[in-house]
Design a protein around this motif. Structure first.
Motif, short mmCIF file in Angstrom:
data_model
loop_
_atom_site.label_atom_id
_atom_site.label_comp_id
_atom_site.label_asym_id
_atom_site.label_seq_id
_atom_site.Cartn_x
_atom_site.Cartn_y
_atom_site.Cartn_z
N PHE A 86 0.83 -1.21 0.00
CA PHE A 86 0.00 0.00 0.00
C PHE A 86 0.86 1.26 0.00
O PHE A 86 0.46 2.29 -0.54
N ALA B 15 0.66 4.36 -2.71
CA ALA B 15 0.77 5.81 -2.45
C ALA B 15 1.81 6.43 -3.39
O ALA B 15 1.57 7.49 -3.98
N ARG C 41 -11.40 -7.80 5.30
CA ARG C 41 -11.33 -6.77 6.35
C ARG C 41 -11.88 -5.47 5.78
O ARG C 41 -11.15 -4.55 5.44
N ASP D 291 -13.35 -2.98 6.87
CA ASP D 291 -13.34 -1.72 7.61
C ASP D 291 -11.94 -1.24 7.94
O ASP D 291 -11.74 -0.47 8.86
N THR D 292 -10.93 -1.69 7.21
CA THR D 292 -9.56 -1.31 7.58
C THR D 292 -9.23 0.11 7.15
O THR D 292 -9.83 0.67 6.24
N GLY D 293 -8.22 0.62 7.82
CA GLY D 293 -7.78 2.00 7.59
C GLY D 293 -7.33 2.27 6.18
O GLY D 293 -7.67 3.30 5.59
N GLU D 294 -6.57 1.35 5.59
CA GLU D 294 -6.03 1.63 4.26
C GLU D 294 -7.14 1.70 3.22
O GLU D 294 -7.10 2.53 2.32
N ALA E 274 -10.32 2.57 3.80
CA ALA E 274 -11.03 3.85 4.04
C ALA E 274 -10.25 5.00 3.43
O ALA E 274 -10.82 5.91 2.82
N PHE E 275 -8.94 4.93 3.57
CA PHE E 275 -8.09 6.02 3.08
C PHE E 275 -8.03 6.06 1.56
O PHE E 275 -8.28 7.09 0.93
N PHE E 276 -7.71 4.94 0.94
CA PHE E 276 -7.46 4.94 -0.51
C PHE E 276 -8.73 5.01 -1.34
O PHE E 276 -8.71 5.51 -2.46
N HIS F 237 -9.70 8.05 -3.20
CA HIS F 237 -8.88 8.57 -4.29
C HIS F 237 -9.45 8.17 -5.65
O HIS F 237 -9.73 7.00 -5.88
N PRO G 75 -5.43 -0.06 15.62
CA PRO G 75 -5.76 0.75 14.45
C PRO G 75 -4.56 1.61 14.03
O PRO G 75 -3.86 2.14 14.89
N GLY G 76 -4.36 1.73 12.75
CA GLY G 76 -3.26 2.55 12.24
C GLY G 76 -1.98 1.76 12.09
O GLY G 76 -1.07 2.16 11.37
N LEU H 119 -4.51 -2.54 11.56
CA LEU H 119 -5.84 -2.52 10.95
C LEU H 119 -5.96 -1.35 9.97
O LEU H 119 -5.31 -0.35 10.16
N ARG I 161 -2.95 3.73 6.59
CA ARG I 161 -3.87 3.10 7.55
C ARG I 161 -4.29 4.08 8.63
O ARG I 161 -5.47 4.21 8.95
N ALA I 162 -3.30 4.73 9.23
CA ALA I 162 -3.56 5.65 10.34
C ALA I 162 -4.44 6.81 9.86
O ALA I 162 -5.41 7.19 10.53
N HIS J 253 -7.98 6.02 9.66
CA HIS J 253 -8.67 6.01 10.96
C HIS J 253 -8.81 7.41 11.53
O HIS J 253 -9.18 7.55 12.70
N PHE K 13 2.27 12.51 -2.79
CA PHE K 13 0.94 12.00 -2.48
C PHE K 13 0.47 12.43 -1.09
O PHE K 13 -0.61 12.98 -0.94
#
Lengths: 202, 202
Positions: free
Chosen positions: A51, A55, A73, A75-78, A80-82, A85, A198-199, A202, B56-57, B60, B81
């Motif tokens: 990941f 980026a 998974r 609901d993972t952070g990555e 949600a983040f990506f 985009h 988290p972070g 996760l 990831r962080a 979250h 990025f």
């Protein structure tokens, strides 16, 4: 000349020699092509590393495709983040590790449906980077035919990069890869009783 | 019962046992605290892995600080990025590898200035994750006092995560860490004459 001057002079000379060696190696490495990278081993950081490359690629304006096999998974952070985009396409293909689903036929069916989606990205030159996260499990458990997977990866557009993650990459996958890193688990907080965070996890 | 039914039944039973073991381990790992993670070794993917954790962080809603020591790769993809993101603070502290600068005193001065910036983040509990990229070199070359660095990391806010990357992590750093992954260079495209590629290496 003081002792410090002398130390600095020796440092500069040594570093100039080192630079010459490195510059020569850089000049020799002049080929460009889409790479197949494999991140394997038991250590933490395989998917994170993939990941991080996503980026990087997005930072260069590239288009990225992600196929997450096995793990569901959602609901993972990555993710949600990506997902926010516009230049990334993200597919969660598995429903969880095989010990969670406990249904082999369903795992096989999901893996095969997943591969059709991965294959679409592997035949589309608009994707500069395709990440096949946790793919090794589907190959090692026989959910997907390993030869078909390797043939589909080999047949991809010539400048497309592919990153495969997961434990216990097969010799066939390692042989096909341009770059292979094995992540060794030297120490893991988990074994000291610290839960997934988290972070980080996760 | 067909052979396939039998195979599925055995699979389900084996996986149920495996799930019980894993669930028990999850229940045992009940502590929460800020982790110190170290990504070391010669293999490709250490910094990428740290940046994957940054993603990831951020996913979250956490705040992330990045301090890049040594490397002064100001035009890399990950920086382009992540810099756009409001929840990340990104510092490029070094001017390049020591064989590029060839000036030890300047490298030492830069490392010390850099550590002041890192230390500010390591004393600010609003940062949930601090990435100290390529820090090991500054410790191993003696640019920074290793004991001071370890003490400053140990004194950070209790829930703050820290990720340190770089080759040849010292035993002191490994002892202090919660999780350590060693990335082994099994194979690298570079040695086959393929140059560093945007989105993968840059």
């Amino acid at each position: 000349m003081t002792e410090s001057d002398d130390k600095n002079a020796r440092h500069a000379k040594r570093m100039a020699r080192k630079k010459a060696v490195i510059d020569e190696a850089i000049a020799r490495a002049d080929q460009e092509k889409g790479l197949l990278l494999v991140l394997t081993g038991n250590g933490k950081g395989k998917s994170s590393s993939a990941f991080g490359m996503a980026a990087r690629a997005l930072g260069h304006g590239m288009k990225v495709g992600v196929a997450q096999f096995i793990k569901g998974r959602s609901d993972t952070g990555e993710e949600a983040f990506f997902r926010q985009h516009p230049n990334i396409e993200w597919h969660v293909l598995g429903e969880g590790f095989t010990w969670d689903t406990q249904d082999r036929e369903r795992d096989v069916q999901k893996a095969r449906e997943g591969w059709e989606i991965a294959k679409r990205m592997l035949t589309d030159p608009s994707f500069n980077l395709v990440i096949l996260d946790e793919l090794t499990y589907t190959m090692n458990y026989g959910y997907l035919d390993a030869d078909t997977v390797l043939a589909d990866i080999a047949a991809r557009p010539v400048m497309q990069h592919v990153v495969v993650t997961g434990r216990a990459a097969s010799q066939g996958l390692i042989d096909a890869a341009d770059t292979v890193t094995e992540l060794m688990d030297v120490k893991h907080a988990w074994r000291a009783g610290i839960k997934a965070q988290p972070g980080i996890d996760l």
